[in-house]
Design a protein around this motif. Structure first.
Motif, PDB file in Angstrom:
ATOM      1  N   GLU A 155      80.518  10.689  31.863  1.00 29.25           N
ATOM      2  CA  GLU A 155      79.288   9.953  31.568  1.00 29.25           C
ATOM      3  C   GLU A 155      79.316   9.331  30.177  1.00 29.25           C
ATOM      4  O   GLU A 155      78.762   8.250  29.962  1.00 29.25           O
ATOM      5  N   ALA A 156      79.949  10.024  29.220  1.00 29.06           N
ATOM      6  CA  ALA A 156      79.975   9.522  27.842  1.00 29.06           C
ATOM      7  C   ALA A 156      81.108  10.211  27.097  1.00 29.06           C
ATOM      8  O   ALA A 156      81.561  11.294  27.476  1.00 29.06           O
ATOM      9  N   SER A 157      81.561   9.568  26.025  1.00 26.25           N
ATOM     10  CA  SER A 157      82.601  10.160  25.190  1.00 26.25           C
ATOM     11  C   SER A 157      82.322   9.845  23.727  1.00 26.25           C
ATOM     12  O   SER A 157      81.790   8.778  23.393  1.00 26.25           O
ATOM     13  N   LEU A 158      82.659  10.796  22.876  1.00 27.66           N
ATOM     14  CA  LEU A 158      82.547  10.649  21.430  1.00 27.66           C
ATOM     15  C   LEU A 158      83.958  10.842  20.888  1.00 27.66           C
ATOM     16  O   LEU A 158      84.427  11.971  20.731  1.00 27.66           O
ATOM     17  N   LEU A 159      84.654   9.759  20.655  1.00 33.80           N
ATOM     18  CA  LEU A 159      86.081   9.817  20.400  1.00 33.80           C
ATOM     19  C   LEU A 159      86.396  10.136  18.941  1.00 33.80           C
ATOM     20  O   LEU A 159      85.620   9.846  18.033  1.00 33.80           O
ATOM     21  N   GLY A 160      87.564  10.750  18.753  1.00 32.59           N
ATOM     22  CA  GLY A 160      88.033  11.050  17.410  1.00 32.59           C
ATOM     23  C   GLY A 160      87.744  12.472  16.980  1.00 32.59           C
ATOM     24  O   GLY A 160      87.299  13.310  17.764  1.00 32.59           O
ATOM     25  N   SER A 161      87.983  12.733  15.713  1.00 33.55           N
ATOM     26  CA  SER A 161      87.847  14.089  15.168  1.00 33.55           C
ATOM     27  C   SER A 161      86.564  14.283  14.367  1.00 33.55           C
ATOM     28  O   SER A 161      86.464  15.198  13.552  1.00 33.55           O
ATOM     29  N   ASP A 162      85.584  13.405  14.596  1.00 31.96           N
ATOM     30  CA  ASP A 162      84.302  13.534  13.884  1.00 31.96           C
ATOM     31  C   ASP A 162      83.491  14.732  14.353  1.00 31.96           C
ATOM     32  O   ASP A 162      82.606  15.206  13.624  1.00 31.96           O
ATOM     33  N   PHE A 208      79.870  24.759  30.666  1.00 26.57           N
ATOM     34  CA  PHE A 208      79.314  24.398  31.966  1.00 26.57           C
ATOM     35  C   PHE A 208      77.831  24.747  31.934  1.00 26.57           C
ATOM     36  O   PHE A 208      77.456  25.866  31.552  1.00 26.57           O
ATOM     37  N   ILE A 209      76.979  23.818  32.340  1.00 30.34           N
ATOM     38  CA  ILE A 209      75.532  24.002  32.209  1.00 30.34           C
ATOM     39  C   ILE A 209      74.856  23.901  33.571  1.00 30.34           C
ATOM     40  O   ILE A 209      75.074  22.933  34.318  1.00 30.34           O
ATOM     41  N   ASP A 210      74.039  24.905  33.868  1.00 32.18           N
ATOM     42  CA  ASP A 210      73.174  24.893  35.053  1.00 32.18           C
ATOM     43  C   ASP A 210      71.788  24.471  34.596  1.00 32.18           C
ATOM     44  O   ASP A 210      71.224  25.073  33.673  1.00 32.18           O
ATOM     45  N   ILE A 211      71.218  23.450  35.236  1.00 35.17           N
ATOM     46  CA  ILE A 211      69.935  22.902  34.779  1.00 35.17           C
ATOM     47  C   ILE A 211      68.798  23.134  35.761  1.00 35.17           C
ATOM     48  O   ILE A 211      67.642  22.828  35.448  1.00 35.17           O
ATOM     49  N   PRO A 242      75.175  15.366  20.171  1.00 38.88           N
ATOM     50  CA  PRO A 242      73.747  15.055  20.063  1.00 38.88           C
ATOM     51  C   PRO A 242      73.067  15.363  21.401  1.00 38.88           C
ATOM     52  O   PRO A 242      73.503  14.872  22.447  1.00 38.88           O
ATOM     53  N   PHE A 243      72.006  16.173  21.367  1.00 38.40           N
ATOM     54  CA  PHE A 243      71.362  16.543  22.626  1.00 38.40           C
ATOM     55  C   PHE A 243      70.746  15.327  23.308  1.00 38.40           C
ATOM     56  O   PHE A 243      70.648  15.283  24.543  1.00 38.40           O
ATOM     57  N   SER A 244      70.397  14.329  22.518  1.00 42.30           N
ATOM     58  CA  SER A 244      69.820  13.108  23.097  1.00 42.30           C
ATOM     59  C   SER A 244      70.819  12.407  24.009  1.00 42.30           C
ATOM     60  O   SER A 244      70.423  11.695  24.947  1.00 42.30           O
ATOM     61  N   LEU A 245      72.113  12.583  23.746  1.00 42.17           N
ATOM     62  CA  LEU A 245      73.124  11.968  24.606  1.00 42.17           C
ATOM     63  C   LEU A 245      73.097  12.610  25.993  1.00 42.17           C
ATOM     64  O   LEU A 245      73.254  11.915  27.007  1.00 42.17           O
ATOM     65  N   ILE A 246      72.876  13.923  26.035  1.00 40.20           N
ATOM     66  CA  ILE A 246      72.734  14.604  27.320  1.00 40.20           C
ATOM     67  C   ILE A 246      71.505  14.086  28.049  1.00 40.20           C
ATOM     68  O   ILE A 246      71.555  13.759  29.243  1.00 40.20           O
ATOM     69  N   THR A 247      70.379  13.965  27.336  1.00 39.99           N
ATOM     70  CA  THR A 247      69.138  13.480  27.954  1.00 39.99           C
ATOM     71  C   THR A 247      69.289  12.052  28.464  1.00 39.99           C
ATOM     72  O   THR A 247      68.770  11.697  29.529  1.00 39.99           O
ATOM     73  N   THR A 248      70.008  11.223  27.724  1.00 38.05           N
ATOM     74  CA  THR A 248      70.218   9.832  28.147  1.00 38.05           C
ATOM     75  C   THR A 248      70.892   9.766  29.513  1.00 38.05           C
ATOM     76  O   THR A 248      70.511   8.959  30.374  1.00 38.05           O
ATOM     77  N   HIS A 249      71.878  10.599  29.725  1.00 39.67           N
ATOM     78  CA  HIS A 249      72.637  10.545  30.974  1.00 39.67           C
ATOM     79  C   HIS A 249      72.114  11.503  32.038  1.00 39.67           C
ATOM     80  O   HIS A 249      72.448  11.356  33.217  1.00 39.67           O
ATOM     81  N   PHE A 250      71.279  12.458  31.612  1.00 35.86           N
ATOM     82  CA  PHE A 250      70.632  13.385  32.547  1.00 35.86           C
ATOM     83  C   PHE A 250      69.150  13.440  32.157  1.00 35.86           C
ATOM     84  O   PHE A 250      68.722  14.363  31.456  1.00 35.86           O
ATOM     85  N   PHE A 308      76.997  24.266  38.869  1.00 38.71           N
ATOM     86  CA  PHE A 308      76.811  23.603  37.581  1.00 38.71           C
ATOM     87  C   PHE A 308      76.556  22.107  37.791  1.00 38.71           C
ATOM     88  O   PHE A 308      77.077  21.505  38.729  1.00 38.71           O
ATOM     89  N   GLU A 309      75.771  21.542  36.873  1.00 39.96           N
ATOM     90  CA  GLU A 309      75.482  20.102  36.927  1.00 39.96           C
ATOM     91  C   GLU A 309      76.155  19.322  35.799  1.00 39.96           C
ATOM     92  O   GLU A 309      76.414  18.130  35.932  1.00 39.96           O
ATOM     93  N   ILE A 310      76.401  19.986  34.666  1.00 38.58           N
ATOM     94  CA  ILE A 310      76.911  19.301  33.471  1.00 38.58           C
ATOM     95  C   ILE A 310      78.099  20.062  32.901  1.00 38.58           C
ATOM     96  O   ILE A 310      78.120  21.299  32.904  1.00 38.58           O
ATOM     97  N   GLU A 311      79.075  19.331  32.409  1.00 36.87           N
ATOM     98  CA  GLU A 311      80.149  19.909  31.609  1.00 36.87           C
ATOM     99  C   GLU A 311      80.249  19.131  30.302  1.00 36.87           C
ATOM    100  O   GLU A 311      80.327  17.902  30.311  1.00 36.87           O
ATOM    101  N   VAL A 312      80.224  19.849  29.183  1.00 36.64           N
ATOM    102  CA  VAL A 312      80.489  19.268  27.865  1.00 36.64           C
ATOM    103  C   VAL A 312      81.834  19.808  27.417  1.00 36.64           C
ATOM    104  O   VAL A 312      82.031  21.024  27.372  1.00 36.64           O
ATOM    105  N   SER A 313      82.755  18.929  27.103  1.00 38.33           N
ATOM    106  CA  SER A 313      84.121  19.349  26.806  1.00 38.33           C
ATOM    107  C   SER A 313      84.580  18.832  25.453  1.00 38.33           C
ATOM    108  O   SER A 313      84.538  17.624  25.189  1.00 38.33           O
ATOM    109  N   CYS A 314      85.020  19.765  24.599  1.00 39.58           N
ATOM    110  CA  CYS A 314      85.685  19.400  23.351  1.00 39.58           C
ATOM    111  C   CYS A 314      87.185  19.371  23.632  1.00 39.58           C
ATOM    112  O   CYS A 314      87.764  20.393  24.002  1.00 39.58           O
TER     113      CYS A 314
END
Length: 359
Positions: free
Chosen positions: A181-188, A130-133, A212-220, A155-161
């Protein structure tokens, strides 16, 4: 057919248990697939340790990737979780020598997270950041978040594995119903390995994942590598967003049971201790814990010549007193008290504040 299927399942469980037990600390027991293998195991030798000799003395300094501890308010005890089995795959562990959660930021712009857990399993669970920005969190005080609600104090963002599914990015600003906002599917994007520690009397495990941190920046768009962040890390019994769910299992750096699983108060405690830092700062140093605010006691008038107060910090900790944001003077803590003498020049309407800094 049912018997055959059952045999397959039993074979899978037994095989997984055999892989997980008796392995060299540092060996990867579930390797990331695809491009993620090169991110989480850069030399592609099947170990998260610097060499195939594994961990022998310290699984932080001997790590292939230079992970840095994420600031925590205190020791993370095992067996303090809500739902879930003690000392297993959602129970953070920390004997005081290790760290339950660590972070790295690589040359390709990936934010990597490492979690130290008491056990390993092939089933699907959730591991969330959980990320506070905006440096606003809580329901009261000058730093309260105007969007705080029960279950999400700011919190504004949640990144979940979500094991067996992938990595998910959620917008949680002002809600306990996360919006994907986005998903990176699979076990990569995740892997599991054997840690050196044995905090529950048997092997502990690292769950590593990245985004990728750029994915966070793209959506936030307001969040860049220069943005000051604060984080809390939690496990979940379900492979889904954890914020607001009834599957929240263990929060890092705090004794969940002591707080009677009051997650709002636990989140506030964790975040108030976390000095706002960029992802690069978190990956290259270990920001110090934030000192609790001192108090100013007694009345202050235009004729006041000394200002005093209290602090929970140790003797010798630095107290700085400010007038309208400008430094008025510096003193130190003694027996949980402090006093600044030689004060002059106060006027009606002046705002007096104080900070504490412990070594």
């Amino acid at each position: 057919m049912k018997v055959f299927l059952r045999n397959i399942i039993l074979f899978f469980i037994i095989s997984f248990a055999l892989i997980a037990n008796g392995q060299t600390p540092g060996v990867i027991v579930q390797k990331a697939t695809g491009a993620g293998s090169a991110v989480l195991d850069p030399n592609n030798d099947g170990y998260v340790s610097a060499t195939t000799a594994g961990f022998s003395t310290n699984d932080k300094t001997q790590s292939e990737i230079n992970y840095r501890p994420i600031p925590m308010p205190g020791l993370e005890p095992n067996s303090d979780l809500g739902p879930g089995p003690d000392c297993k795959y959602t129970d953070f562990v920390d004997s005081g020598v290790e760290d339950p959660a660590l972070l790295a930021y690589d040359g390709s712009g990936n934010m990597l997270i490492r979690l130290r857990l008491g056990g390993l399993a092939p089933n699907s669970k959730g591991y969330s950041i959980f990320i506070d920005i905006d440096e606003k969190l809580g329901f009261t005080g000058p730093n309260a978040d105007p969007n705080a609600i029960p279950g999400n104090p700011g919190f504004e963002i949640e990144v979940s594995c979500q094991t067996n599914f992938g990595i998910y990015l959620y917008n949680v600003d002002g809600t306990i119903s996360p919006s994907e906002e986005a998903s990176l599917l699979g076990s990569d994007y995740y892997q599991k390995s054997v840690a050196l520690s044995t905090d529950c009397g048997d092997a502990d495990y690292f769950y590593d994942f990245y985004i990728p941190f750029s994915l966070i920046t793209t959506h936030f768009p307001s969040v860049t590598t220069s943005t000051k962040l604060r984080m809390a890390i939690m496990t979940s019994m379900s492979p889904a967003a954890a914020l607001g769910s009834n599957s929240q299992s263990d929060l890092t750096g705090i004794n969940d049971a002591t707080y009677n699983y009051n997650y709002d108060q636990m989140f506030i405690t964790v975040i108030e201790n976390f000095y706002p830092s960029t992802v690069v700062e978190l990956a290259t140093s270990t920001p110090a814990d934030r000192s609790p605010c001192p108090t100013i006691t007694g009345s202050i008038t235009t004729s006041t010549t000394s200002i005093s107060g209290t602090s929970t910090e140790a003797n010798g900790s630095t107290i700085k007193v400010y007038k309208n944001g400008s430094l008025l003077g510096t003193t130190t803590v003694s027996s949980n008290s402090w006093i600044l003498n030689g004060v002059s020049g106060l006027s009606g309407g002046d705002i007096i504040t104080a900070t504490a800094t412990a070594s």
